[in-house]
Design an enzyme around this catalytic site. Sequence first.
Site, PDB file in Angstrom:
ATOM      1  N   LYS A  94     -37.754  63.114  -0.968  1.00 41.90           N
ATOM      2  CA  LYS A  94     -36.805  61.720  -0.807  1.00 41.90           C
ATOM      3  C   LYS A  94     -37.002  61.088   0.600  1.00 41.90           C
ATOM      4  CE  LYS A  94     -34.736  62.078  -4.748  1.00 41.90           C
ATOM      5  NZ  LYS A  94     -35.067  61.207  -5.627  1.00 41.90           N
ATOM      6  N   TYR A 139     -37.602  69.008  -2.189  1.00 42.87           N
ATOM      7  CA  TYR A 139     -36.693  67.710  -2.739  1.00 42.87           C
ATOM      8  C   TYR A 139     -36.251  66.863  -1.384  1.00 42.87           C
ATOM      9  CZ  TYR A 139     -32.683  65.139  -4.565  1.00 42.87           C
ATOM     10  OH  TYR A 139     -31.876  64.178  -4.964  1.00 42.87           O
TER      11      TYR A 139
END
Length: 258
Positions: free
Chosen positions: A152, A148
């Site tokens: 990002k 993740y």
Amino acid sequence: MSRSVAIVTGAAGDIGRAIAKRLADDHEVILLVDIDEAAAQKAAEALGTAERFVAFKADITSEADTAEMAKATARLGTLRTLVNNAGAARAVSLHDTTPEIWRADNALNLEAAFLCFRAVEDMLKASKGSLVNIASVNGLAVFGHPAYSAAKAGLLHFTRLVAVEYGKFGIRANAVAPGTVRTQAWEKRAAANPNVFEEAKRWYALQRVVDPVDVANAVSFLASPLAAAITGVCLPVDCGLTAGQAELAHTFSQSDHY
């Protein structure tokens, strides 16, 4: 005159709903995009009339679905704002991150933003509109959830790529990087551990975690004429987390320095 439209992906969640509600202050129609059609419809009905809040089911990791999203948007009016908000985190550690998790997290948290933007870029060119990507402090430093976080970080660079390449068309691209947000997921943690927010706040200069409305306000600002000269930036909305840890600073201030 054509109605002004904003798209919010992941709109059925707490942050997505807050963004949709806030953008309705200066957009006439909000398209609430979510993979969970029932949840998107429920959110739309809670926010207001069907003329202003329109639910749309889409898997934004699908090029075909994002193309249909673009067609639906064109039928509603003139697109002014795209908010790539949808996202999710899976494995906490790199050791526990399988290749499948790595690819899935990158597909949802990075590639989907690319697909959504490319699907509507012509509309944003026509309106000289705004792109706001919801990133995370995880893209700025190491806080766990590696797949993740890497996605990002990539999303932040993608934001700058759009800002630089599409600025000549009048498109502005910016990102918001929230810290811990008090969503239903965190409320569930609090139900299991009533001290969870008290334990978390010591890492934040403002001694609290972020509310979805805080994120929505930042998005609204970046999408508005008030930010007309702002593009290619990441705005942390993290109650001071990335500025430094107050408790750690206090510890050092009490120690001897040579």
